[in-house]
Design an enzyme around this catalytic site. Structure first.
Site, PDB file in Angstrom:
ATOM      1  N   ARG A 165       0.825  -1.222   0.000  1.00 30.57           N
ATOM      2  CA  ARG A 165       0.000   0.000   0.000  1.00 30.57           C
ATOM      3  C   ARG A 165       0.858   1.270   0.000  1.00 30.57           C
ATOM      4  NH1 ARG A 165      -2.452   1.273   4.271  1.00 30.57           N
ATOM      5  NH2 ARG A 165      -2.743  -0.824   5.076  1.00 30.57           N
ATOM      6  N   TYR A 196     -17.057  14.539 -16.785  1.00 30.13           N
ATOM      7  CA  TYR A 196     -17.495  13.144 -16.782  1.00 30.13           C
ATOM      8  C   TYR A 196     -18.611  12.996 -15.735  1.00 30.13           C
ATOM      9  CZ  TYR A 196     -17.394   8.219 -15.594  1.00 30.13           C
ATOM     10  OH  TYR A 196     -17.743   6.928 -15.303  1.00 30.13           O
ATOM     11  N   ASP A 231      -8.623  17.379 -16.386  1.00 27.29           N
ATOM     12  CA  ASP A 231      -8.811  15.965 -16.752  1.00 27.29           C
ATOM     13  C   ASP A 231      -8.403  15.832 -18.215  1.00 27.29           C
ATOM     14  OD1 ASP A 231      -9.881  13.493 -17.622  1.00 27.29           O
ATOM     15  OD2 ASP A 231     -11.387  13.529 -16.027  1.00 27.29           O
ATOM     16  N   LYS A 266      -8.975   4.324 -19.952  1.00 28.96           N
ATOM     17  CA  LYS A 266      -9.339   4.672 -21.322  1.00 28.96           C
ATOM     18  C   LYS A 266      -8.104   4.546 -22.239  1.00 28.96           C
ATOM     19  CE  LYS A 266     -13.124   5.567 -19.060  1.00 28.96           C
ATOM     20  NZ  LYS A 266     -13.517   6.883 -18.583  1.00 28.96           N
TER      21      LYS A 266
HETATM   22  C1  LIG Z   1     -14.093   7.411 -17.323  1.00 29.59           C
HETATM   23  C2  LIG Z   1     -13.706   8.782 -16.912  1.00 29.59           C
HETATM   24  C3  LIG Z   1     -13.401   9.086 -15.581  1.00 29.59           C
HETATM   25  C4  LIG Z   1     -13.533   8.056 -14.471  1.00 29.59           C
HETATM   26  O1  LIG Z   1     -12.553   7.084 -14.587  1.00 29.59           O
HETATM   27  P1  LIG Z   1     -12.729   5.553 -14.071  1.00 29.59           P
HETATM   28  O2  LIG Z   1     -11.442   4.946 -14.451  1.00 29.59           O
HETATM   29  O3  LIG Z   1     -13.931   4.994 -14.757  1.00 29.59           O
HETATM   30  O4  LIG Z   1     -12.937   5.633 -12.597  1.00 29.59           O
HETATM   31  C5  LIG Z   1     -12.978  10.367 -15.286  1.00 29.59           C
HETATM   32  N1  LIG Z   1     -12.879  11.312 -16.239  1.00 29.59           N
HETATM   33  C6  LIG Z   1     -13.180  11.057 -17.529  1.00 29.59           C
HETATM   34  C7  LIG Z   1     -13.057  12.145 -18.545  1.00 29.59           C
HETATM   35  C8  LIG Z   1     -13.602   9.794 -17.913  1.00 29.59           C
HETATM   36  O5  LIG Z   1     -13.920   9.555 -19.189  1.00 29.59           O
END
Ligand SMILES: *Cc1c(COP(=O)(O)O)cnc(C)c1O
Length: 409
Positions: A83, A137, A202, A227
């Protein structure tokens, strides 16, 4: 020349001063986080699955734990406990930091775990107020709106950021291009408006191949690594790229709250990074072509495609968007994005369902909007599938005799 390709060939900022010439992004994507391997006689990075690390020197371990508690710096010397940090995950963190041009990066079990850690860092400093720009998101919007971690959010537009700041504002949060509308904002101007408050950008949609927000003044760069960074739809992960001081606080929160990334996921992400520039460039070229065809198509009311390019397209159809989802064949009807295969989804039903309907529509997420993540398939095969689905959707609307404006919920 495609701006994506030009950007990818740009020299990277020279973070490592010992290095004679900064390497290009495509080179870093393949080599960062692996610099030590060849001299160890290794090619693929080892996967370290240890949860704990034996040591006969408990005084030394005590010193490392004290140092971590003070600064959150990665412990010098042998690891202590899973951790606190993991060597395989650390390779991915090093590589992503290199690509984003930051001092450090801290990986988490998901994008939402990464955002949660950022909010907890600021809340622990008494800075619970967040200023944010929609759209974000869906679950990021929900986390802020519901105040699940004790934060309080003020939603504004980019021009209103400066005015929305308060003495207890701990964070400004934006996405560009934003999920799901692909709305873009001027990150440099936004960073300026934030003054001394950290800007979190982001960068999930653009990836460091198309845009490096830290160069434009963002202190924190967030990714849902689930992603494009993973890139194959088989890893969940999140990561924050930032300066070492903030990274230390994030590691301390990660240690205390436990949202760690599994080492196997760290390995897959490092492997994903090595093809990131190639994947993003190829999918972007296909997406740009499809966006052009959609924009010229009478069955399509509106197309959103970012100025900086990318592999995401958002579009609104005259027919029933649910029928498009129901009729695709090659394209997979699924939430998420950034995989090698093309995915399409209806944000008002899925990715942004959790956002209040009025807030959602106010952010430009209409009930007719579809969001498509373009993969690596052949462009003509994708177009044939889209074309057939659009035709069915058009027919379905006409068959019911419903005016286009009545579709949706
Ligand atoms: C999918 C997504 C998230 C969240 O991410 P997870 O890996 O699903 O927790 C945050 N920001 C954007 C722009 C996303 O597309």
């Amino acid at each position: 020349m495609d701006p994506a390709i030009r950007e990818a060939n740009d020299r990277m900022p020279g973070y490592d001063e010992a290095r004679i010439a900064p390497r290009a992004l495509a080179t870093e994507a393949v080599h960062a986080g692996r610099d030590d391997l060849a001299r160890q006689g290794l090619h693929a990075p080892p996967i370290d699955l240890s949860t704990t690390y034996p040591s006969y020197d408990s005084r030394g371990e005590a010193a490392r734990i004290d140092a971590f508690a003070t600064t959150g710096a990665e412990p010098d010397g042998p690891p202590v406990y899973g951790r606190l940090g993991n060597p395989t995950v650390a390779r991915f963190e090093t590589a992503l930091a290199r690509l984003e041009g930051t001092e450090a990066a801290v990986a988490f079990a998901s994008g939402m775990a990464a955002l949660s850690a950022v909010l907890l860092v600021r809340a622990s400093m008494g800075l619970r107020h967040v200023v944010a720009v929609r759209p974000l998101y869906g679950c990021s919007d929900h986390l802020l709106t519901a105040g699940l971690l004790g934060s309080e959010v003020t939603w504004t537009d980019p021009a209103g950021i400066e005015e929305a700041l308060r003495p207890d504002t701990g964070l400004v949060m934006v996405e560009s291009p934003a999920n799901p509308t692909l709305a873009e904002l001027d990150l440099r101007a936004v960073a300026h408006a934030c003054g001394s408050v950290p800007l979190l950008a982001d960068n999930t949609f653009a990836t460091p191949v198309l845009q490096r927000p830290a160069e434009q003044g963002a202190r924190l760069v967030l990714h849902s690594a689930t992603k494009y960074l993973g890139g194959h739809g088989d890893v969940m992960a999140g990561v924050v790229a930032c300066d070492e001081e903030f990274a230390g606080r994030l590691r301390q929160v990660r240690f205390a709250t436990g949202g760690v990334l599994h080492p196997l996921a760290g390995y897959l992400l490092l492997r994903g990074l090595s093809t990131l520039p190639v994947r993003v460039r190829a999918a972007s070229a296909t997406a740009a072509e499809l966006a052009g065809r959609l924009a010229a198509d009478p069955r399509v009311a509106r197309v959103h495609y970012p100025r900086i390019g990318g592999a995401m397209i958002a579009f609104e159809v005259h027919g029933d968007p649910h029928e498009v989802i129901a009729c695709v064949d090659l394209i997979t009807p699924a939430v998420s994005l950034g995989s090698v295969d093309t995915l399409i989804q209806h944000p008002a039903s899925i990715s942004h369902r959790i956002v209040d309907a009025d807030d959602r529509r106010g952010a430009g997420v209409s009930d007719r909007l579809l969001r498509m993540s373009v993969g690596l398939e052949d462009v003509e095969d994708l177009w044939a599938d889209l074309d057939a689905a659009l035709e069915r959707a058009q027919g379905a609307t006409a068959g019911h005799g419903a005016p286009a404006a009545a579709v949706g919920h």
